[in-house]
Design a protein around this motif. Sequence first.
Motif, PDB file in Angstrom:
ATOM      1  N   GLY A   1       0.784  -1.335   0.010  1.00 29.25           N
ATOM      2  CA  GLY A   1       0.034  -0.111   0.011  1.00 29.25           C
ATOM      3  C   GLY A   1       0.890   1.209  -0.106  1.00 29.25           C
ATOM      4  N   CYS A   2       1.925   1.448  -1.055  1.00 32.73           N
ATOM      5  CA  CYS A   2       2.790   2.478  -0.862  1.00 32.73           C
ATOM      6  C   CYS A   2       2.211   3.484  -1.098  1.00 32.73           C
ATOM      7  N   GLY A   3       1.226   3.774  -1.692  1.00 34.64           N
ATOM      8  CA  GLY A   3       0.689   5.353  -1.898  1.00 34.64           C
ATOM      9  C   GLY A   3       1.285   6.202  -2.952  1.00 34.64           C
ATOM     10  N   THR A   4       1.598   7.504  -2.387  1.00 32.94           N
ATOM     11  CA  THR A   4       2.640   8.272  -3.135  1.00 32.94           C
ATOM     12  C   THR A   4       3.991   7.917  -3.023  1.00 32.94           C
ATOM     13  N   GLY A   5       4.355   6.830  -2.346  1.00 33.76           N
ATOM     14  CA  GLY A   5       5.715   6.321  -2.449  1.00 33.76           C
ATOM     15  C   GLY A   5       6.674   7.069  -1.454  1.00 33.76           C
ATOM     16  N   SER A   6       6.127   8.001  -0.575  1.00 31.53           N
ATOM     17  CA  SER A   6       6.986   8.576   0.495  1.00 31.53           C
ATOM     18  C   SER A   6       7.764   7.493   1.370  1.00 31.53           C
ATOM     19  N   LEU A   7       6.995   6.416   2.151  1.00 29.08           N
ATOM     20  CA  LEU A   7       8.149   5.571   2.702  1.00 29.08           C
ATOM     21  C   LEU A   7       8.988   4.768   1.772  1.00 29.08           C
ATOM     22  N   THR A   8       8.461   4.489   0.675  1.00 30.56           N
ATOM     23  CA  THR A   8       9.259   3.702  -0.375  1.00 30.56           C
ATOM     24  C   THR A   8      10.375   4.306  -0.523  1.00 30.56           C
ATOM     25  N   THR A   9      10.537   5.721  -0.949  1.00 28.42           N
ATOM     26  CA  THR A   9      11.653   6.378  -1.231  1.00 28.42           C
ATOM     27  C   THR A   9      12.825   6.285   0.047  1.00 28.42           C
ATOM     28  N   ARG A  10      12.131   6.594   0.926  1.00 30.67           N
ATOM     29  CA  ARG A  10      13.016   6.530   2.171  1.00 30.67           C
ATOM     30  C   ARG A  10      13.858   5.118   2.573  1.00 30.67           C
ATOM     31  N   LEU A  11      12.934   4.187   2.076  1.00 28.95           N
ATOM     32  CA  LEU A  11      13.362   2.821   2.302  1.00 28.95           C
ATOM     33  C   LEU A  11      14.711   2.757   1.315  1.00 28.95           C
ATOM     34  N   ALA A  12      14.315   2.993   0.052  1.00 27.64           N
ATOM     35  CA  ALA A  12      15.609   2.874  -0.907  1.00 27.64           C
ATOM     36  C   ALA A  12      16.661   3.757  -0.604  1.00 27.64           C
TER      37      ALA A  12
ATOM     38  N   THR B   1      14.015  -2.528  -3.801  1.00 32.07           N
ATOM     39  CA  THR B   1      12.893  -1.892  -3.338  1.00 32.07           C
ATOM     40  C   THR B   1      11.656  -1.980  -4.127  1.00 32.07           C
ATOM     41  N   VAL B   2      10.603  -2.441  -3.606  1.00 34.80           N
ATOM     42  CA  VAL B   2       9.275  -2.563  -4.547  1.00 34.80           C
ATOM     43  C   VAL B   2       8.071  -2.071  -3.750  1.00 34.80           C
ATOM     44  N   GLY B   3       7.513  -1.324  -4.498  1.00 36.30           N
ATOM     45  CA  GLY B   3       6.019  -0.500  -3.888  1.00 36.30           C
ATOM     46  C   GLY B   3       5.014  -0.981  -4.548  1.00 36.30           C
ATOM     47  N   VAL B   4       3.714  -1.446  -3.842  1.00 36.70           N
ATOM     48  CA  VAL B   4       2.734  -2.226  -4.379  1.00 36.70           C
ATOM     49  C   VAL B   4       1.334  -1.301  -3.929  1.00 36.70           C
ATOM     50  N   ASP B   5       0.773  -0.974  -4.869  1.00 38.39           N
ATOM     51  CA  ASP B   5      -0.573  -0.454  -4.524  1.00 38.39           C
ATOM     52  C   ASP B   5      -1.519  -0.695  -5.613  1.00 38.39           C
ATOM     53  N   ALA B   6      -2.922  -0.508  -5.366  1.00 38.29           N
ATOM     54  CA  ALA B   6      -3.841  -0.868  -6.254  1.00 38.29           C
ATOM     55  C   ALA B   6      -4.654   0.366  -6.821  1.00 38.29           C
ATOM     56  N   ASP B   7      -4.112   1.539  -6.181  1.00 42.93           N
ATOM     57  CA  ASP B   7      -4.573   2.957  -6.704  1.00 42.93           C
ATOM     58  C   ASP B   7      -4.043   3.546  -7.741  1.00 42.93           C
ATOM     59  N   PRO B   8      -4.538   3.764  -8.984  1.00 44.79           N
ATOM     60  CA  PRO B   8      -4.022   4.305 -10.250  1.00 44.79           C
ATOM     61  C   PRO B   8      -3.404   5.770  -9.904  1.00 44.79           C
ATOM     62  N   LEU B   9      -4.404   6.566  -9.087  1.00 51.48           N
ATOM     63  CA  LEU B   9      -4.112   7.693  -8.920  1.00 51.48           C
ATOM     64  C   LEU B   9      -2.726   7.960  -7.795  1.00 51.48           C
TER      65      LEU B   9
ATOM     66  N   ARG C   1      10.868  -0.254  -7.912  1.00 50.43           N
ATOM     67  CA  ARG C   1       9.723  -0.783  -8.824  1.00 50.43           C
ATOM     68  C   ARG C   1       8.454  -0.546  -8.364  1.00 50.43           C
ATOM     69  N   LEU C   2       7.652   0.029  -9.014  1.00 52.06           N
ATOM     70  CA  LEU C   2       6.249  -0.048  -8.712  1.00 52.06           C
ATOM     71  C   LEU C   2       5.127  -0.770  -9.344  1.00 52.06           C
ATOM     72  N   LEU C   3       4.484  -1.304  -8.648  1.00 53.50           N
ATOM     73  CA  LEU C   3       3.470  -2.396  -9.249  1.00 53.50           C
ATOM     74  C   LEU C   3       2.096  -2.098  -8.724  1.00 53.50           C
ATOM     75  N   ALA C   4       1.164  -2.293  -9.842  1.00 46.74           N
ATOM     76  CA  ALA C   4      -0.093  -2.099  -9.513  1.00 46.74           C
ATOM     77  C   ALA C   4      -0.729  -3.458  -9.108  1.00 46.74           C
ATOM     78  N   ARG C   5      -0.944  -3.888  -7.862  1.00 47.79           N
ATOM     79  CA  ARG C   5      -1.525  -4.928  -7.236  1.00 47.79           C
ATOM     80  C   ARG C   5      -2.675  -4.811  -6.154  1.00 47.79           C
ATOM     81  N   ASP C   6      -3.318  -5.694  -6.302  1.00 57.02           N
ATOM     82  CA  ASP C   6      -4.584  -5.508  -5.134  1.00 57.02           C
ATOM     83  C   ASP C   6      -4.029  -6.550  -4.054  1.00 57.02           C
ATOM     84  N   LEU C   7      -3.901  -6.343  -2.964  1.00 59.51           N
ATOM     85  CA  LEU C   7      -3.252  -6.783  -1.743  1.00 59.51           C
ATOM     86  C   LEU C   7      -4.502  -8.056  -1.248  1.00 59.51           C
TER      87      LEU C   7
END
Length: 274
Positions: free
Chosen positions: A4-15, A23-31, A46-52
């Motif tokens: 549920g990475c959302g806008t990627g704020s935590l994902t970029t900090r992890l990277a 580092t992979v970010g997963v979220d189902a929201d296109p926006l 990597r950002l992936l569109a996936r429904d958890l």
Amino acid sequence: MDLGCGTGSLTTRLARAFPRADTVGVDADPLLLGLAEEAVTGTDIRLLARDLTAPGWADEIGPAPWDAAVSSTALHWLTPDELTVLYRTLAGRLRPGGVFVDADNRRPTDGRELNDIAHHVRARRALRTGRQGSEAWAGWWKAFLSAPELAPLAEARARSPIAHRTFREPHGLTTADQITLLREAGFSGAATVWQCGDDSVLAAGRGTGGRLDGRSIRSRRRGRGSGPRRRRCFRPGRPERRSPARAGSGPSRRSARRDRAVAEPPSAAPRPNP
């Protein structure tokens, strides 16, 4: 793996914190993923569109095992049944010694009075740190969905299954409920590692054979391991070992100061109380 990475704020900090990790970010929201694409530009994220909640979502991401899975203010939208399935998936994907860390707003207990106190503590902390009155989640969404430049992403979101799930009620599980679900899913232990009011961070360990509770986490942070502390003991007939500072034949500094204080009278008599 940022769930549920959302806008990627935590994902970029992890990277940035783990530059050699995949580092992979997963979220189902296109926006949200569209906004995250800009945040990760120039990185290997990597950002992936996936429904958890969809079966087999983890199989499409990459081979196991994973080192860590994290999430921040995303999983409370899942139902208890959906969360149970997700925990089992993570327990099966994480390597031995891997961790799952989840930061979210959750009820500390079933008692209304204690939950009210926890909510008040969080609100007071927001006031102290200057975050009181910040934009709420519903207001943020209203602004972004009405922005003309985001119209294509908003339309894609309206057609996605995630659209009707954004503002539904959170699952309402307590901290203890979630710890129980994590252990039943196959994690060797779980504990709260940070908390302020009803905001908290849960950590769960996978398959090390060791414990993961508050005491062991604190001891590991001090570098002492999770086992009991060793105590010095002396056997009969063996001389007591002393440190080099005390092994000499002369008096210690502490005893010398004590003897000098006893031997030397004060330079002036104490004044009587008026």
